[in-house]
Motif scaffolding. Structure first.
Motif, PDB file in Angstrom:
ATOM      1  N   SER A 215     122.186  10.563  -1.204  1.00 15.34           N
ATOM      2  CA  SER A 215     121.631  11.323  -2.010  1.00 15.34           C
ATOM      3  C   SER A 215     121.772  12.793  -1.441  1.00 15.34           C
ATOM      4  O   SER A 215     122.027  13.925  -1.517  1.00 15.34           O
ATOM      5  N   MET A 216     121.400  12.873  -0.160  1.00 11.50           N
ATOM      6  CA  MET A 216     120.849  14.041   1.040  1.00 11.50           C
ATOM      7  C   MET A 216     123.144  14.519   1.443  1.00 11.50           C
ATOM      8  O   MET A 216     121.618  15.496   1.388  1.00 11.50           O
ATOM      9  N   LEU A 217     122.995  13.830   1.661  1.00 10.34           N
ATOM     10  CA  LEU A 217     124.981  14.268   2.039  1.00 10.34           C
ATOM     11  C   LEU A 217     125.311  14.833   0.904  1.00 10.34           C
ATOM     12  O   LEU A 217     126.308  15.400   1.240  1.00 10.34           O
ATOM     13  N   LEU A 218     125.161  14.554  -0.303  1.00 10.73           N
ATOM     14  CA  LEU A 218     125.407  15.315  -1.468  1.00 10.73           C
ATOM     15  C   LEU A 218     124.818  16.569  -2.064  1.00 10.73           C
ATOM     16  O   LEU A 218     125.533  17.608  -1.675  1.00 10.73           O
ATOM     17  N   ALA A 219     123.935  16.668  -1.357  1.00 11.11           N
ATOM     18  CA  ALA A 219     123.396  17.790  -1.689  1.00 11.11           C
ATOM     19  C   ALA A 219     123.662  19.159  -0.604  1.00 11.11           C
ATOM     20  O   ALA A 219     124.178  20.113  -0.491  1.00 11.11           O
ATOM     21  N   ILE A 220     123.648  18.351   0.974  1.00  4.71           N
ATOM     22  CA  ILE A 220     124.390  19.214   1.843  1.00  4.71           C
ATOM     23  C   ILE A 220     125.391  19.662   1.780  1.00  4.71           C
ATOM     24  O   ILE A 220     126.181  20.768   1.704  1.00  4.71           O
ATOM     25  N   TRP A 221     126.686  18.753   1.123  1.00  2.00           N
ATOM     26  CA  TRP A 221     127.826  19.149   0.685  1.00  2.00           C
ATOM     27  C   TRP A 221     127.851  20.145  -0.519  1.00  2.00           C
ATOM     28  O   TRP A 221     128.549  20.992   0.078  1.00  2.00           O
ATOM     29  N   GLY A 222     126.925  20.058  -1.561  1.00  2.00           N
ATOM     30  CA  GLY A 222     127.339  21.009  -1.866  1.00  2.00           C
ATOM     31  C   GLY A 222     126.839  22.462  -1.748  1.00  2.00           C
ATOM     32  O   GLY A 222     127.282  23.531  -2.432  1.00  2.00           O
ATOM     33  N   PHE A 223     125.723  21.946  -1.102  1.00  3.71           N
ATOM     34  CA  PHE A 223     125.219  23.481   0.135  1.00  3.71           C
ATOM     35  C   PHE A 223     126.255  24.147   0.728  1.00  3.71           C
ATOM     36  O   PHE A 223     126.868  25.609   0.618  1.00  3.71           O
ATOM     37  N   VAL A 224     127.090  23.664   1.275  1.00  4.42           N
ATOM     38  CA  VAL A 224     128.189  23.777   1.897  1.00  4.42           C
ATOM     39  C   VAL A 224     129.610  24.346   1.315  1.00  4.42           C
ATOM     40  O   VAL A 224     130.116  25.642   1.287  1.00  4.42           O
ATOM     41  N   SER A 225     129.478  23.686  -0.213  1.00  3.95           N
ATOM     42  CA  SER A 225     130.751  24.495  -1.002  1.00  3.95           C
ATOM     43  C   SER A 225     130.004  25.217  -1.469  1.00  3.95           C
ATOM     44  O   SER A 225     130.825  26.651  -1.285  1.00  3.95           O
ATOM     45  N   TYR A 226     129.031  26.059  -1.703  1.00  4.62           N
ATOM     46  CA  TYR A 226     128.587  27.436  -1.964  1.00  4.62           C
ATOM     47  C   TYR A 226     128.538  28.482  -1.142  1.00  4.62           C
ATOM     48  O   TYR A 226     128.911  29.351  -1.155  1.00  4.62           O
ATOM     49  N   ILE A 227     127.850  28.310   0.343  1.00  3.39           N
ATOM     50  CA  ILE A 227     128.258  29.367   1.183  1.00  3.39           C
ATOM     51  C   ILE A 227     129.549  29.235   1.684  1.00  3.39           C
ATOM     52  O   ILE A 227     130.457  30.201   2.011  1.00  3.39           O
ATOM     53  N   TYR A 228     130.661  28.392   1.761  1.00  3.36           N
ATOM     54  CA  TYR A 228     131.926  29.021   2.236  1.00  3.36           C
ATOM     55  C   TYR A 228     132.170  29.146   0.558  1.00  3.36           C
ATOM     56  O   TYR A 228     133.166  30.389   0.883  1.00  3.36           O
ATOM     57  N   GLN A 229     132.281  28.946  -0.565  1.00  5.87           N
ATOM     58  CA  GLN A 229     132.121  29.908  -1.806  1.00  5.87           C
ATOM     59  C   GLN A 229     132.037  31.644  -1.249  1.00  5.87           C
ATOM     60  O   GLN A 229     132.568  33.007  -1.146  1.00  5.87           O
ATOM     61  N   HIS A 230     130.528  31.540  -0.959  1.00  8.55           N
ATOM     62  CA  HIS A 230     129.795  32.678  -0.619  1.00  8.55           C
ATOM     63  C   HIS A 230     130.953  34.019   0.865  1.00  8.55           C
ATOM     64  O   HIS A 230     131.001  34.978   0.869  1.00  8.55           O
ATOM     65  N   TYR A 231     131.501  33.343   1.963  1.00  4.29           N
ATOM     66  CA  TYR A 231     132.343  33.059   2.957  1.00  4.29           C
ATOM     67  C   TYR A 231     133.598  33.713   2.608  1.00  4.29           C
ATOM     68  O   TYR A 231     134.014  34.864   2.865  1.00  4.29           O
ATOM     69  N   LEU A 232     133.996  33.020   1.324  1.00  9.37           N
ATOM     70  CA  LEU A 232     135.713  33.629   0.533  1.00  9.37           C
ATOM     71  C   LEU A 232     135.405  34.932  -0.365  1.00  9.37           C
ATOM     72  O   LEU A 232     136.408  36.268   0.603  1.00  9.37           O
ATOM     73  N   ASP A 233     134.296  35.181  -1.190  1.00  7.13           N
ATOM     74  CA  ASP A 233     133.848  36.199  -1.265  1.00  7.13           C
ATOM     75  C   ASP A 233     133.754  37.859  -0.534  1.00  7.13           C
ATOM     76  O   ASP A 233     133.847  38.671  -0.335  1.00  7.13           O
ATOM     77  N   ASP A 234     132.812  37.131   1.394  1.00  3.15           N
ATOM     78  CA  ASP A 234     132.562  38.279   1.742  1.00  3.15           C
ATOM     79  C   ASP A 234     133.712  38.778   2.351  1.00  3.15           C
ATOM     80  O   ASP A 234     134.270  39.307   2.846  1.00  3.15           O
TER      81      ASP A 234
ATOM     82  N   GLY B 121     124.835  37.499 -15.580  1.00  2.00           N
ATOM     83  CA  GLY B 121     126.295  37.630 -15.380  1.00  2.00           C
ATOM     84  C   GLY B 121     127.150  36.532 -13.787  1.00  2.00           C
ATOM     85  O   GLY B 121     127.427  37.473 -13.240  1.00  2.00           O
ATOM     86  N   GLN B 122     126.449  36.076 -13.037  1.00  2.00           N
ATOM     87  CA  GLN B 122     126.668  35.426 -12.330  1.00  2.00           C
ATOM     88  C   GLN B 122     128.514  35.015 -12.564  1.00  2.00           C
ATOM     89  O   GLN B 122     128.255  33.638 -14.028  1.00  2.00           O
ATOM     90  N   LYS B 123     129.115  34.552 -11.996  1.00  2.04           N
ATOM     91  CA  LYS B 123     130.759  34.158 -12.178  1.00  2.04           C
ATOM     92  C   LYS B 123     130.677  33.313 -11.378  1.00  2.04           C
ATOM     93  O   LYS B 123     130.209  32.930 -10.131  1.00  2.04           O
ATOM     94  N   PHE B 124     131.326  32.005 -12.406  1.00  4.21           N
ATOM     95  CA  PHE B 124     131.318  30.812 -11.512  1.00  4.21           C
ATOM     96  C   PHE B 124     132.753  30.522 -11.343  1.00  4.21           C
ATOM     97  O   PHE B 124     133.807  30.635 -11.650  1.00  4.21           O
ATOM     98  N   THR B 125     132.667  29.656 -10.048  1.00  7.88           N
ATOM     99  CA  THR B 125     134.086  29.325  -9.018  1.00  7.88           C
ATOM    100  C   THR B 125     134.074  27.785  -9.497  1.00  7.88           C
ATOM    101  O   THR B 125     133.049  27.549  -9.371  1.00  7.88           O
ATOM    102  N   PRO B 126     135.656  27.663  -8.935  1.00  9.78           N
ATOM    103  CA  PRO B 126     135.126  25.871  -8.777  1.00  9.78           C
ATOM    104  C   PRO B 126     134.368  25.105  -7.206  1.00  9.78           C
ATOM    105  O   PRO B 126     134.081  24.051  -8.220  1.00  9.78           O
ATOM    106  N   PHE B 127     134.785  25.819  -6.490  1.00  3.23           N
ATOM    107  CA  PHE B 127     133.205  26.274  -5.169  1.00  3.23           C
ATOM    108  C   PHE B 127     132.307  26.194  -6.466  1.00  3.23           C
ATOM    109  O   PHE B 127     131.223  25.128  -5.930  1.00  3.23           O
TER     110      PHE B 127
END
Length: 371
Positions: A333-352, A156-162
């Motif tokens: 590749s590494m920079l894209l991975a870090i950017w992707g990680f930060v994007s998810y963490i920002y969504q987690h911050y918004l949810d919190d 039941g994971q919800k997807f958001t733009p981030f």
């Protein structure tokens, strides 16, 4: 009459603020637990990957042995199972026992997950053997995209733009590496081995992404436990069954006959050979404790996101210890991975933030009612 009303109000206020204080303590305690689990996952994953590569670099050839040590450390979970086992069942928890899954259900669950883990270990071993450690680690990030898809289907994971942005970036991050096969680093590896390593690592990532979603589903729908004993049970039984399966493969393949010879011919000596295998076994169990613990405490997608945070660690260690080249493609590749990680963490911050705002509104309404 007024005095009685005032006393009742004061009592209600005291209970309310006491509840809030207790709630904050519980919340802080939970975040401390999550932080510890994150450290376990990152330390275990990076150390185990480096030691696994070191095994092959120093003359180790047995893929079955390399897979075996990934699960052989399961006895380390015994003390924790006893530690978290309740000495006697509290009276208020009889209804939980009634809803406990049967031994047959548990046997099917742990056997299925154990066999899946054994297959995954073998696929990852082929990947680690045929690919440079940094390439292998970055391709492994694709398990996040697969896990997100399975989390949507089963958890039941919800997807958001981030979150969508995070998944796209991390997927691009790993697939970019297919196009760097002409680099100096991969010239040492034949084209066919590189392709086999790539396919095996992606297949393992798909399987592991599914397995993580299934583990979360098992905690939610089958085990239904709030005790940390469930985490250590899951790790131990799953790894034990996978270990037995890999042992059967080790003996059936005949590789066990050359283990002694391999140990004697190991570049840095027999003691080093044993220490590397022991260190790998312990590191994978530390990783399992962190990973399964995060699935239990938060979600499989969160555990996977944290696992991708370890991506920049392994290539840097690969450059330091194995003289691997960190070329332009890997840096992007590494920079894209870090950017992707930060994007998810920002969504987690918004949810919190939303949760905290909702809690503040509820508390404000209760304060108004008390007044």
């Amino acid at each position: 009459m007024k005095e009685a009303e005032e006393q009742a109000t004061n009592t209600a206020e005291t209970q309310l603020y006491g509840e809030r204080g207790f709630s904050k303590v519980v919340q802080y305690k939970r975040w401390i637990q999550i932080a510890i689990l994150v450290m376990f996952l990152l330390f275990g994953e990076s150390t185990a990957t480096m030691l696994g590569r070191l095994y092959f670099n120093k003359g180790g050839n047995s893929k079955w042995m390399a897979a075996f040590v990934q699960t052989a450390g399961f006895p380390l979970m015994f003390p924790f199972i006893f530690l978290f086992s309740p000495s006697k069942t509290p009276q208020g928890h009889h209804h939980q026992l009634a809803g406990k899954p049967s031994w047959t259900t548990l046997a099917i669950l742990y056997t299925t997950l154990g066999i899946s883990l054994a297959v995954d270990c073998m696929l990852y071993t082929f990947g680690l053997n045929f690919l440079p450690v940094s390439t292998y680690s970055l391709i492994s990030a694709s398990q996040l995209a697969f896990n997100a898809f399975f989390s949507y289907l089963f958890n039941g994971q919800k997807f958001t733009p981030f979150i969508a942005n995070s998944l796209v970036l991390l997927s691009f991050s790993s697939t970019l590496l297919v196009f760097q096969s002409d680099s100096e680093e991969t010239r040492r590896i034949s084209k066919s081995k590189y392709i086999i390593g790539f396919v095996c690592t992606v297949a393992a990532s798909t399987g592991y992404g599914l397995m993580m979603s299934m583990t979360q589903l098992a905690f939610q729908k089958i085990l239904k436990s709030t005790s940390h004993k469930a985490v250590f049970d899951m790790i131990m039984y799953q790894n034990m069954i996978a270990c037995v399966g890999i042992l059967v493969g080790l003996f059936a393949s005949g590789e066990w006959k050359v283990i002694k010879q391999e140990m004697r011919g190991f570049e840095s000596g027999s003691v080093s050979y044993i220490m590397i295998l022991l260190g790998t076994a312990v590191s994978w169990q530390v990783f399992s404790a962190g990973c399964v613990g995060l699935i239990f405490e938060v979600s499989s997608l969160f555990a996977n996101i944290i696992s991708t945070l370890g991506i920049p660690i392994v290539p840097v260690l690969g450059v330091i210890f194995f003289d691997e080249k960190l070329n332009g493609v890997k840096v992007i590749s590494m920079l894209l991975a870090i950017w992707g990680f930060v994007s998810y963490i920002y969504q987690h911050y918004l949810d919190d933030s939303k949760e905290k705002a909702k809690e503040r509104r509820i508390n404000h309404d209760r304060d108004v009612n008390l007044a």
